[in-house]
Design an enzyme around this catalytic site. Sequence first.
Site, mmCIF file in Angstrom:
data_model
loop_
_atom_site.group_PDB
_atom_site.id
_atom_site.type_symbol
_atom_site.label_atom_id
_atom_site.label_comp_id
_atom_site.label_asym_id
_atom_site.label_seq_id
_atom_site.Cartn_x
_atom_site.Cartn_y
_atom_site.Cartn_z
ATOM 1 N N GLN A 20 -8.445 7.238 -8.234
ATOM 2 C CA GLN A 20 -9.588 6.794 -7.446
ATOM 3 C C GLN A 20 -9.692 5.256 -7.495
ATOM 4 O O GLN A 20 -8.690 4.602 -7.679
ATOM 5 C CB GLN A 20 -10.889 7.471 -7.908
ATOM 6 C CG GLN A 20 -10.973 8.953 -7.552
ATOM 7 C CD GLN A 20 -10.202 9.848 -8.492
ATOM 8 O OE1 GLN A 20 -10.380 9.793 -9.699
ATOM 9 N NE2 GLN A 20 -9.342 10.692 -7.963
ATOM 10 N N GLY A 61 -2.822 2.200 -3.267
ATOM 11 C CA GLY A 61 -1.361 2.153 -3.399
ATOM 12 C C GLY A 61 -0.948 2.193 -4.871
ATOM 13 O O GLY A 61 0.135 1.713 -5.246
ATOM 14 N N LYS A 62 -1.791 2.816 -5.690
ATOM 15 C CA LYS A 62 -1.537 2.858 -7.137
ATOM 16 C C LYS A 62 -0.212 3.546 -7.461
ATOM 17 O O LYS A 62 0.559 3.072 -8.292
ATOM 18 C CB LYS A 62 -2.692 3.597 -7.854
ATOM 19 C CG LYS A 62 -4.045 2.912 -7.708
ATOM 20 C CD LYS A 62 -5.165 3.733 -8.303
ATOM 21 C CE LYS A 62 -5.499 4.989 -7.541
ATOM 22 N NZ LYS A 62 -6.078 4.798 -6.198
ATOM 23 N N GLY A 63 0.028 4.686 -6.772
ATOM 24 C CA GLY A 63 1.260 5.442 -7.035
ATOM 25 C C GLY A 63 2.489 4.580 -6.827
ATOM 26 O O GLY A 63 3.390 4.537 -7.667
ATOM 27 N N ASP A 87 -6.952 5.015 -2.967
ATOM 28 C CA ASP A 87 -5.834 4.929 -2.026
ATOM 29 C C ASP A 87 -5.335 3.507 -1.798
ATOM 30 O O ASP A 87 -4.859 3.162 -0.717
ATOM 31 C CB ASP A 87 -6.212 5.566 -0.665
ATOM 32 C CG ASP A 87 -6.603 7.019 -0.823
ATOM 33 O OD1 ASP A 87 -6.103 7.670 -1.749
ATOM 34 O OD2 ASP A 87 -7.417 7.503 -0.013
ATOM 35 N N GLY A 109 -4.313 11.523 -4.791
ATOM 36 C CA GLY A 109 -3.024 11.710 -4.126
ATOM 37 C C GLY A 109 -2.313 10.383 -4.208
ATOM 38 O O GLY A 109 -2.726 9.427 -3.558
ATOM 39 N N HIS A 110 -1.306 10.299 -5.049
ATOM 40 C CA HIS A 110 -0.601 9.029 -5.276
ATOM 41 C C HIS A 110 0.782 9.120 -4.631
ATOM 42 O O HIS A 110 1.607 9.927 -5.038
ATOM 43 C CB HIS A 110 -0.499 8.740 -6.783
ATOM 44 C CG HIS A 110 -1.838 8.468 -7.405
ATOM 45 N ND1 HIS A 110 -2.005 8.133 -8.720
ATOM 46 C CD2 HIS A 110 -3.085 8.448 -6.869
ATOM 47 C CE1 HIS A 110 -3.298 7.933 -8.963
ATOM 48 N NE2 HIS A 110 -3.962 8.136 -7.852
ATOM 49 N N GLY A 112 5.136 -2.884 2.447
ATOM 50 C CA GLY A 112 5.580 -1.607 3.006
ATOM 51 C C GLY A 112 5.480 -0.545 1.933
ATOM 52 O O GLY A 112 5.314 -0.859 0.750
ATOM 53 N N ARG A 139 -9.083 7.955 7.221
ATOM 54 C CA ARG A 139 -9.811 7.012 6.355
ATOM 55 C C ARG A 139 -10.583 6.024 7.231
ATOM 56 O O ARG A 139 -10.063 5.557 8.245
ATOM 57 C CB ARG A 139 -8.846 6.245 5.458
ATOM 58 C CG ARG A 139 -8.090 7.128 4.478
ATOM 59 C CD ARG A 139 -7.177 6.284 3.574
ATOM 60 N NE ARG A 139 -6.357 7.126 2.714
ATOM 61 C CZ ARG A 139 -5.055 6.956 2.520
ATOM 62 N NH1 ARG A 139 -4.405 5.971 3.109
ATOM 63 N NH2 ARG A 139 -4.384 7.762 1.718
ATOM 64 N N THR A 148 -16.967 9.666 -7.431
ATOM 65 C CA THR A 148 -16.363 10.810 -8.102
ATOM 66 C C THR A 148 -17.076 10.991 -9.452
ATOM 67 O O THR A 148 -18.050 10.286 -9.740
ATOM 68 C CB THR A 148 -14.834 10.634 -8.233
ATOM 69 O OG1 THR A 148 -14.275 11.890 -8.651
ATOM 70 C CG2 THR A 148 -14.451 9.534 -9.215
HETATM 71 P P1 GDP Z 1 -3.005 5.721 -4.198
HETATM 72 O O1 GDP Z 1 -3.904 6.906 -4.193
HETATM 73 O O2 GDP Z 1 -3.682 4.487 -4.675
HETATM 74 O O3 GDP Z 1 -1.711 5.968 -4.928
HETATM 75 O O4 GDP Z 1 -2.618 5.450 -2.677
HETATM 76 P P2 GDP Z 1 -2.208 6.567 -1.587
HETATM 77 O O5 GDP Z 1 -0.838 7.014 -1.865
HETATM 78 O O6 GDP Z 1 -3.256 7.606 -1.461
HETATM 79 O O7 GDP Z 1 -2.308 5.720 -0.257
HETATM 80 C C1 GDP Z 1 -1.569 4.587 -0.043
HETATM 81 C C2 GDP Z 1 -0.732 4.798 1.222
HETATM 82 O O8 GDP Z 1 -0.211 3.556 1.651
HETATM 83 C C3 GDP Z 1 0.471 5.677 1.002
HETATM 84 O O9 GDP Z 1 0.763 6.366 2.180
HETATM 85 C C4 GDP Z 1 1.581 4.682 0.668
HETATM 86 O O10 GDP Z 1 2.871 5.176 0.970
HETATM 87 C C5 GDP Z 1 1.215 3.551 1.580
HETATM 88 N N1 GDP Z 1 1.538 2.195 1.098
HETATM 89 C C6 GDP Z 1 1.520 1.701 -0.167
HETATM 90 N N2 GDP Z 1 1.791 0.387 -0.155
HETATM 91 C C7 GDP Z 1 1.976 0.040 1.126
HETATM 92 C C8 GDP Z 1 2.255 -1.185 1.788
HETATM 93 O O11 GDP Z 1 2.349 -2.256 1.188
HETATM 94 N N3 GDP Z 1 2.366 -1.147 3.142
HETATM 95 C C9 GDP Z 1 2.233 -0.004 3.864
HETATM 96 N N4 GDP Z 1 2.364 -0.073 5.185
HETATM 97 N N5 GDP Z 1 1.972 1.168 3.280
HETATM 98 C C10 GDP Z 1 1.826 1.181 1.925
HETATM 99 P P1 IMO Z 2 -6.730 8.341 -5.315
HETATM 100 O O1 IMO Z 2 -6.414 8.444 -6.778
HETATM 101 C C1 IMO Z 2 -9.768 8.141 -2.206
HETATM 102 C C2 IMO Z 2 -13.431 10.424 -2.856
HETATM 103 C C3 IMO Z 2 -13.684 11.606 -1.953
HETATM 104 C C4 IMO Z 2 -15.200 11.621 -1.938
HETATM 105 C C5 IMO Z 2 -15.553 11.216 -3.370
HETATM 106 C C6 IMO Z 2 -15.823 12.367 -4.298
HETATM 107 O O2 IMO Z 2 -5.719 8.993 -4.437
HETATM 108 O O3 IMO Z 2 -7.042 6.938 -4.932
HETATM 109 P P2 IMO Z 2 -14.368 14.275 -5.451
HETATM 110 O O4 IMO Z 2 -13.268 15.138 -4.921
HETATM 111 O O5 IMO Z 2 -13.970 13.414 -6.585
HETATM 112 O O6 IMO Z 2 -15.613 15.069 -5.708
HETATM 113 O O7 IMO Z 2 -14.755 13.299 -4.223
HETATM 114 O O8 IMO Z 2 -14.441 10.477 -3.849
HETATM 115 N N1 IMO Z 2 -12.135 10.453 -3.561
HETATM 116 C C7 IMO Z 2 -11.098 9.672 -3.237
HETATM 117 N N2 IMO Z 2 -10.951 8.791 -2.244
HETATM 118 N N3 IMO Z 2 -8.789 8.296 -3.120
HETATM 119 C C8 IMO Z 2 -8.945 9.167 -4.143
HETATM 120 O O9 IMO Z 2 -8.047 9.264 -5.142
HETATM 121 C C9 IMO Z 2 -10.120 9.922 -4.219
HETATM 122 N N4 IMO Z 2 -10.582 10.872 -5.079
HETATM 123 C C10 IMO Z 2 -11.818 11.167 -4.657
HETATM 124 O O10 IMO Z 2 -13.155 11.402 -0.677
HETATM 125 O O11 IMO Z 2 -15.685 10.600 -1.087
HETATM 126 MG MG MG Z 3 -4.562 8.407 -2.878
#
Ligand code: GDP
Ligand code: IMO
Ligand code: MG
Length: 423
Positions: A224, A15-17, A13, A40-41, A414, A305, A239
């Site tokens: 991840q 901010g890869k997406g 999480d 979830g990206h 942001g 989180r 994972t």
């Molecule tokens: P990912 O799994 O690495 O793609 O990240 P997620 O989407 O799960 O979580 C990142 C969260 O932070 C999302 O809700 C994004 O919209 C948000 N986000 C990404 N970059 C920024 C940033 O620079 N600032 C803020 N405030 N939010 C951000």
């Molecule tokens: P993205 O790509 C954050 C965490 C789960 C749990 C552990 C194992 O959005 O960054 P699993 O479902 O793989 O058996 O869970 O890994 N986890 C993540 N945490 N971002 C993710 O993906 C995750 N994918 C799995 O919360 O602790």
């Molecule tokens: Mg994510």
Amino acid sequence: MAVDLLLGLQWGDEGKGKIVDVLTSNYNIIARFQGGPNAGHTLEFDGIKHVLRTIPSGIFHKNSINIIGNGVVIDPVVFVKELEGLDQFDIDYKSKLIISRKAHIILPTHRLLDAASETAKGKAKIGSTLKGIGPTYMDKTGRNGLRIGDLELTDWKDKYRALANKHQAMIDFYDVDIQYDLEELEEEFFDSIKILKTLQFIDSEEYLHQAQKDGKSILAEGAQGSLLDIDFGTYPFVTSSNTTAAGACTGLGVAPNKIGEVYGIFKAYTTRVGSGPFPTELFDSIGEDMARIGHEFGAVTGRPRRCGWLDLVALKYACQVNGVTQLMMMKSDVLSGFKTLKVCTAYNYKGETIQHLPYNIEAENIKPIYTEFKGWKEDLTKMTEASQLPSELNNYIDFLEKELEIPIKIVSVGPDRTQTIHR
Ligand code: GDP
Ligand code: IMO
Ligand code: MG
């Protein structure tokens, strides 16, 4: 052409997406190499927020080809829902989204097994997203899995049935109270497979090899984060795939000597969902403020989180394991207004000061040692140029670059595509 990689350096999480979406304008092909719908990206542009699970984050760009590589595990049911979510965007996914024949399929019973396994673990549970990831990778390495390419054969349903029967026996073995209606789950699964089969299945390693020869630019998208890697993460709270750079080689069939830039992405602080050790975790109002300001809720499960200060010891480790060549610091805007910022620069490990990640990082063994920084008050979210960044943030960045010996090329301020500062 070399293949560039983008990887999360923390517990996911980061901010890869968002960044893959930003970088896609520089690439012809975006390829996911591991993980599945546990990811979830999130992408934000034109006032729309979109969460992708299995589909690469380049999908919204008109001319990009998006590949789901052999290292990914696909749940047809989740995947079809994801496709439906794209409908409003008029995306020609039949031509721009292609799937490796060697990718493994998540069965409904894999999800049930995940739930049974977690329930049986009780307090020691991993905190899995319960998407069937672990059981599917177990069947892959156990050489029992069902793959996308099998769907092109006439007897795939026999293979499915044998595997599902085995899973049911395993679920019974766990002897936990899991309620399910397999017939209903299977109906949904088979319907989704019909739709999945309308997409292109390819030998993606061959496709990518040819694309490299043809001079196409390719970005591999990780899911991840490094600390969730099956080998190098905080095992067993990880994972079930290699989330680190080597995973891109095995998850796409790209040779190690064909890897170019390795973009490492991290939050300006640290978060983690699920169980497992987290040395810099905050249990006070500062942690609560980070969670509130940063909207730190899981994009997949909605779980809050856990939040804490940036852990430079862990970040250095992740940079080493991945061979990171460029860094991107995300969510810098969230730290605006904190009077003092802390960065963990060493651990007190059983009474001794160490600067590497030891085998055990549970709270009883580790006390983080912090370096403090003066915070900044300015709102960063409207800033567009590096020259506008406050001096306190520049100090923070300079310190990290010096310690990590890698340049921070992007500072994200942001969630929107446009809130991205290049340095
Ligand atoms: P990912 O799994 O690495 O793609 O990240 P997620 O989407 O799960 O979580 C990142 C969260 O932070 C999302 O809700 C994004 O919209 C948000 N986000 C990404 N970059 C920024 C940033 O620079 N600032 C803020 N405030 N939010 C951000
Ligand atoms: P993205 O790509 C954050 C965490 C789960 C749990 C552990 C194992 O959005 O960054 P699993 O479902 O793989 O058996 O869970 O890994 N986890 C993540 N945490 N971002 C993710 O993906 C995750 N994918 C799995 O919360 O602790
Ligand atoms: Mg994510």
